[in-house]
Design an enzyme around this catalytic site. Structure first.
Site, PDB file in Angstrom:
ATOM      1  N   ARG A 161       6.103 -51.725 -20.314  1.00  0.00           N
ATOM      2  CA  ARG A 161       5.632 -50.539 -21.038  1.00  0.00           C
ATOM      3  C   ARG A 161       6.783 -49.663 -21.532  1.00  0.00           C
ATOM      4  NH1 ARG A 161       0.584 -48.273 -20.080  1.00  0.00           N
ATOM      5  NH2 ARG A 161       0.504 -49.454 -18.149  1.00  0.00           N
ATOM      6  N   CYS A 163     -20.641 -50.970 -30.781  1.00  0.00           N
ATOM      7  CA  CYS A 163     -21.881 -50.433 -30.212  1.00  0.00           C
ATOM      8  C   CYS A 163     -21.789 -50.315 -28.695  1.00  0.00           C
ATOM      9  CB  CYS A 163     -23.045 -51.305 -30.647  1.00  0.00           C
ATOM     10  SG  CYS A 163     -23.239 -51.197 -32.428  1.00  0.00           S
ATOM     11  N   GLU A 164     -20.957 -49.390 -28.269  1.00  0.00           N
ATOM     12  CA  GLU A 164     -20.762 -49.048 -26.858  1.00  0.00           C
ATOM     13  C   GLU A 164     -20.359 -47.588 -26.834  1.00  0.00           C
ATOM     14  OE1 GLU A 164     -20.313 -51.010 -23.900  1.00  0.00           O
ATOM     15  OE2 GLU A 164     -20.286 -53.041 -24.741  1.00  0.00           O
ATOM     16  N   GLY A 201       7.361 -51.104 -14.173  1.00  0.00           N
ATOM     17  CA  GLY A 201       6.475 -50.019 -13.761  1.00  0.00           C
ATOM     18  C   GLY A 201       6.846 -48.630 -14.209  1.00  0.00           C
ATOM     19  N   GLU A 235      11.947 -55.878 -14.525  1.00  0.00           N
ATOM     20  CA  GLU A 235      10.912 -56.434 -15.414  1.00  0.00           C
ATOM     21  C   GLU A 235      10.193 -55.313 -16.168  1.00  0.00           C
ATOM     22  OE1 GLU A 235       8.437 -58.242 -12.450  1.00  0.00           O
ATOM     23  OE2 GLU A 235       9.782 -59.932 -12.130  1.00  0.00           O
ATOM     24  N   PRO A 236      10.894 -54.545 -16.980  1.00  0.00           N
ATOM     25  CA  PRO A 236      10.218 -53.453 -17.679  1.00  0.00           C
ATOM     26  C   PRO A 236       9.346 -53.985 -18.821  1.00  0.00           C
ATOM     27  CG  PRO A 236      12.462 -53.633 -18.478  1.00  0.00           C
ATOM     28  CD  PRO A 236      12.327 -54.648 -17.355  1.00  0.00           C
ATOM     29  N   TYR A 285       0.368 -53.068 -24.141  1.00  0.00           N
ATOM     30  CA  TYR A 285      -1.014 -53.277 -23.693  1.00  0.00           C
ATOM     31  C   TYR A 285      -2.004 -52.847 -24.776  1.00  0.00           C
ATOM     32  CZ  TYR A 285       1.718 -53.740 -19.456  1.00  0.00           C
ATOM     33  OH  TYR A 285       2.675 -54.131 -18.549  1.00  0.00           O
TER      34      TYR A 285
HETATM   35  C1  LIG Z   1       2.893 -55.990 -15.573  1.00  0.00           C
HETATM   36  C2  LIG Z   1       4.094 -56.386 -14.822  1.00  0.00           C
HETATM   37  C3  LIG Z   1       5.343 -55.855 -15.144  1.00  0.00           C
HETATM   38  C4  LIG Z   1       5.533 -54.802 -16.217  1.00  0.00           C
HETATM   39  O1  LIG Z   1       4.986 -53.587 -15.879  1.00  0.00           O
HETATM   40  P1  LIG Z   1       5.270 -52.295 -16.804  1.00  0.00           P
HETATM   41  O2  LIG Z   1       4.519 -51.224 -16.147  1.00  0.00           O
HETATM   42  O3  LIG Z   1       4.735 -52.627 -18.146  1.00  0.00           O
HETATM   43  O4  LIG Z   1       6.733 -52.066 -16.808  1.00  0.00           O
HETATM   44  C5  LIG Z   1       6.454 -56.299 -14.456  1.00  0.00           C
HETATM   45  N1  LIG Z   1       6.337 -57.233 -13.468  1.00  0.00           N
HETATM   46  C6  LIG Z   1       5.162 -57.772 -13.127  1.00  0.00           C
HETATM   47  C7  LIG Z   1       5.105 -58.782 -12.051  1.00  0.00           C
HETATM   48  C8  LIG Z   1       3.995 -57.366 -13.781  1.00  0.00           C
HETATM   49  O5  LIG Z   1       2.823 -57.889 -13.431  1.00  0.00           O
END
Ligand SMILES: *Cc1c(COP(=O)(O)O)cnc(C)c1O
Length: 425
Positions: free
Chosen positions: A278, A343-344, A240, A275-276, A372
């Site tokens: 982005r 076409c949007e 996140g 869990e990085p 993403y």
């Molecule tokens: C999407 C997601 C992430 C990664 O989020 P980022 O904002 O890209 O770091 C980590 N864990 C879970 C469960 C997710 O759904």
């Protein structure tokens, strides 16, 4: 350092001129910098140096390209996967099954079985019934599945509503007030080894406050679970961490983030998992495109590029901003709207933006498109599936072919009764 920069007046990715990639592969094309992925992976790891025993699982949904996964596997990252398809990719990239975490609110029985087949490291359970089903499947196979319970801490991440996941009304995790009872019932099942808890409150977080509030609630839950006799070994704090998309924006650094984590979790005595997505991938990619027309418009001209919302959905989906830059800037500026050919009206990357002057045939990039981006692409408007290129120093390789409309068409069928011969008869 930024590995997409001007060398002798022309944008390069590391040592490769972007114009050379456009020449060889065509446009639109995503271009990724190995050095940028490595730099981000290292910065995130170093930021957490004071946080004790840490497990890093790259959230591969941000950019699941196999070549990219190899770079991160070599950087020592495990994977966070959210489908059987992502699990297969992580394994294909050589990430050990024991280092893979399976998140996601709708895992099917087939996916649970596939993960048990390979000896998955951890299931993050999203609801009690999922744990019950997993326990039955595992026990029937003589296995015990390592799992955590994903908890919804009911914290407003303060991010875009479509990427917020930690409010009570979101679909993710179990409500934190119900977590102790659910955890106790799951811990009693023979097919499960309940190792701890997990959370993830959203993406593109611009402040540490909501994360800290959520972590504090998780810490209280860990203490409560321990008091009830559960040995809590792991806490998965999710991903996140946000990144700047516009020049001049500031976001918490990995060092600031790591300091907060170390402070809040110092007495937990667990393996912390992250869990990085982005943060690792975002600025490691650009979308390289060619200007088709500069079309007069009211009140500003439209720069029509050959990339569109099917290639990069974020502006249409989340009103996201991506900086736009000419590959060979002249130094002159113009005010323009930037749009794709789809076409949007929503196929618009920017309105009334101050940009480098570009003209028909010029190359340009959308920056910070590594997360993403390609993974959300489609063939809408019967456009090709976008290609991807990975750069390493002064070499590059196509890591995803452009899938042409005729290839997509070849997978479609006209039923017998609609064939022209049938109507003629
Ligand atoms: C999407 C997601 C992430 C990664 O989020 P980022 O904002 O890209 O770091 C980590 N864990 C879970 C469960 C997710 O759904």
């Amino acid at each position: 350092m930024d590995h997409f920069s001007l060398v002798d007046g022309a944008l390069h990715c590391e040592g490769v001129p972007l114009a050379a990639i456009a020449e060889a592969v065509g446009t639109p094309v995503y271009v990724y910098s190995s050095a940028m992925f490595e730099q981000n992976a290292r910065a995130f790891r170093e930021g957490l140096a004071g946080a004790g025993d840490v497990h890093l699982a790259y959230a591969i949904k941000a950019n699941p390209n196999l070549g990219v996964l190899r770079v991160l596997a070599k950087a020592g990252y495990g994977a966070d996967v959210v489908s059987g398809g992502e699990l297969a990719r992580a394994l294909a990239a050589g990430i050990p099954a024991a280092d893979i975490v399976f998140s996601g609110v709708g895992k099917t029985d087939a996916e649970l079985n596939a993960a048990l087949d390979v000896g998955l490291g951890q299931f993050n359970l999203e609801l009690e019934e999922e744990g019950v089903v997993l326990a039955q499947i595992a026990a029937a196979r003589g296995l015990r599945a390592d799992a955590t319970l994903r908890v919804n801490p009911d914290v407003d991440a303060g991010t875009h509503a479509k990427i917020s996941t930690g409010k009570r009304e979101n679909k993710f995790g179990v409500p934190i007030d119900q977590a102790p009872a659910i955890f106790a019932r799951l811990a009693a099942l023979p097919g499960l080894a309940m190792r701890g808890v997990a959370m993830h409150i959203g993406s593109q977080l611009s402040e540490l406050g909501p994360l800290e509030a959520a972590y504090a609630r998780i810490g209280a839950l860990v203490a409560e679970l321990r008091a009830a006799g559960h040995p809590i070994e792991r806490v998965d704090l999710g991903g996140g961490l946000g990144i700047p998309y516009r020049a001049g924006e500031t976001f918490p650094s990995p060092v600031e983030y790591g300091a907060m984590v170390a402070r809040v979790t110092k007495d937990w005595g667990v393996r912390l998992m992250f869990e990085p997505g982005r943060f690792i991938a975002g600025n490691a990619g650009v979308l390289l495109t060619e200007v088709i027309w500069v079309k007069p418009g009211v009140p500003t001209p439209y720069v029509i590029v050959d990339a569109a919302m099917n290639d990069l959905a974020r502006p249409a989906m989340y009103d996201a901003w991506h900086d736009f830059a000419a590959v060979r800037p002249t130094g002159e500026r113009m005010t323009a709207n930037i749009a794709g050919p789809v076409c949007e009206t929503g196929d618009t990357f920017a309105m009334g933006r101050d940009i480098d002057v570009v003209k028909r045939g010029d190359l340009a990039i959308f920056r910070t498109a590594g997360a993403y981006g390609a993974t959300m692409s489609s063939t809408y408007n019967s456009r090709a599936w976008v290609a991807e290129v990975l750069v390493d120093g002064d070499r590059f390789a196509v890591v995803a072919d452009r899938i042409l409309p005729e290839t997509v068409l070849a997978a479609e069928r006209v039923p017998e009764w609609l064939k022209p011969e049938a109507s003629a008869a």
